[in-house]
Design an enzyme around this catalytic site. Structure first.
Site: not given
Ligand code: BG6
Length: 520
Positions: A258, A195-196
């Site tokens: 997230h 989960d980045h």
């Molecule tokens: C991803 C989603 O996990 O997170 C995308 O699949 C989203 O739809 C993205 O745009 C948002 O990540 P960040 O790091 O740009 O807030």
């Protein structure tokens, strides 16, 4: 999760001592590899975090040779790395570690080809490399690849790791099936579910903020906190991902993972130690304490929306249904707002309002903790016309930092209070650039540290929260889509959700600096 910073040379030296690593990226020809994974690896390389002996093998069904693949990845680094264009000499040193392997897992020979390449890589690296298999592929492809991986998995838990990208399933049943597929060939300990958001510095800092300081913990509960808001807003639309997104939607794409992970970090009990399982145990306790949502009363706690045409940052933009690869009558939500309760001693009756959406007015992710008003108001009404409740805002992005908003006396001969901000900003305090989330996470996989990854019970508990909502929404087609114009804060119903509770959504503090009024 490293105990140290990217600028910590001792940490980098420790990474040098890592055994050799071979990273195989399934889906290596795709967007994720060129936009995120390889730029992250390149930055780790520049900062001296990668072991001296490493190899990255992109695998895909496409036919590419090593040179063409390296050129493709270089374009990705130039376009998407936080450091901008790569320097030619450094890139060519790094590029020697990159290779391509065309594999079609529909054929039985794929396994043999992969093993041969990995064995050759071991020889080239001069030892048995740790094998990281990164699944940057849609979840429905995972079982086919996994079924053929057997011979490449020799070496067990010490040697082999599997990284699974999100989405991890599309509901509770499919996530369980995916875990079953993976645990058929490796143990749970070897699976790193990404989960980045958990790799973002500001998100990791929530642990430091809460558990390395004694100041806030005593007030971190229902007695002092009125409610919590979590906003993850994006100004972009669905971009080129319509084909994926239209079968997914905001609840699956953002809330299940997230936003619930952010909620866990805010709501969790203090862990006993900085240990992967201990931290994950405390987070799973939160997910299990989330009050189940009654599908019959879903509309009272969950709102969905879809953007129509509108204006975003100037030029007019099309509605979601007009985006490429999106069905013209799509019922997919691009906005979701949910009111959660965490039914435990600490959080009884404290709502956690979460919202996320595409084509909102700005890219801003922020967690706002709003405290109860002072129990007794002794100031005359004229003094407090600009009064706001105390608010602690954790800015996840942009302008990363933490802000505390409180009332101060406006200078002048009359007693007049205005909200003011005390701000900790990462950029100002540390003066070192933060690594990208994928840098932290990839390094953790190489080190075998699973703290920031989702364990099976976490994924299970998160899907258990969200699946009944998904089922209820798919059973009832929305009749009002599109229901918010691009460039606005979502549907009116989302505002009503809070208004019914006598509250309102707070603008992220990056968009809402306090503006002290001149004293009368
Ligand atoms: C991803 C989603 O996990 O997170 C995308 O699949 C989203 O739809 C993205 O745009 C948002 O990540 P960040 O790091 O740009 O807030």
């Amino acid at each position: 999760m490293s105990v140290g910073t990217a600028a910590n040379r001792h940490g980098a030296a420790a990474s040098k001592a890592l055994p050799p690593v071979a990273i195989v990226i399934f889906g290596g020809g795709g967007d994720l590899a060129s936009r995120k994974l390889v730029p992250a690896l390149y930055n780790l390389f520049l900062d001296g975090w990668l072991p001296d002996r490493f190899a990255v093998i992109g695998s895909d069904r496409k036919l590419l040779d090593d040179d063409a693949y390296r050129r493709h990845l270089r374009e990705g680094v130039d376009a998407f790395s936080r450091r901008g264009r790569a320097d030619d000499a450094t890139w060519s040193t790094f590029a020697k570690h990159l290779g391509f392997l065309s594999l079609d897992f529909a054929t039985a020979s794929a396994a043999e080809t992969l093993v041969k390449r990995l064995d050759a890589t071991d020889t080239a690296l001069g030892g048995q490399a740790i094998r990281v298999f990164y699944f940057a592929v849609p979840p429905n492809v995972t079982p086919t690849i996994t079924a053929r991986l057997g011979p490449a998995l020799a070496g067990g838990a010490e040697r082999v790791r599997i990284v699974a990208e999100k989405p991890f399933g599309r509901d509770l049943a499919s996530a369980r099936a995916l875990t079953k597929t993976l645990t058929h060939v490796v143990t749970e300990r070897q699976i790193y579910r990404i989960d980045h958001y958990l790799g973002k510095e500001t998100v990791q800092n929530i642990l430091a903020f809460r558990f390395a300081n004694s100041l806030f913990e005593p007030i971190w509960n229902r007695r002092y906190i009125d409610h919590v808001q979590l906003t993850v807003a994006e100004d972009v639309g669905v971009e080129h991902r319509g084909g994926y997104y239209d079968s997914v939607g905001a609840l699956r794409d953002m809330v299940q993972n997230h936003l619930l992970q952010l909620l866990c970090l805010i709501a969790m009990e203090p862990p006993l130690s900085f240990n992967a399982d201990e931290i994950r145990n405390k987070k799973v306790d939160v997910l299990r304490a989330i009050r189940p949502i009654d599908p019959a009363h879903l509309a009272e706690v969950a709102i969905r929306g879809q953007y129509g045409a509108g204006v975003s940052e100037g030029p007019p933009v099309p509605g979601y249904r007009e985006e490429p690869n999106v069905a013209p009558d799509s019922a997919t939500e691009t906005f979701a707002a949910v009111k959660f309760f965490v039914d435990n001693w600490r959080w009884e009756h404290v709502p956690f309002y979460v919202r996320t959406g595409k084509r909102l007015p700005a890219k801003a992710s922020e967690i706002s903790i709003q405290f109860h008003p002072a129990p007794h108001q002794m100031f005359p009404p004229a003094a407090i016309e600009h009064w706001q409740p105390n608010r602690l805002a954790i800015r996840v992005q942009p302008s990363e930092g933490i802000l505390l908003r409180f009332q101060a006396k406006h200078p002048g001969p009359v007693m007049h209070l205005d909200p003011v901000d005390m701000l900790f900003s990462y950029a100002g305090a540390f003066r070192v650039p933060s690594p990208e989330a994928y840098e932290t996470l990839l390094l953790d996989v190489m080190r075998g540290d699973a703290t920031l990854f989702m364990r099976d019970d976490q994924v299970d508990a998160a899907w258990s929260v969200v699946t009944p909502m998904l089922d209820a929404w798919s059973a009832e087609r929305p009749t009002d889509f599109p229901n918010y114009p691009a460039g606005t804060w979502g549907p009116e119903a989302a505002d009503q959700l809070l208004r019914r509770d006598g509250r309102r959504w707070m603008l992220p503090t990056t968009l809402d600096p306090p503006e002290p009024a001149p004293p009368s």
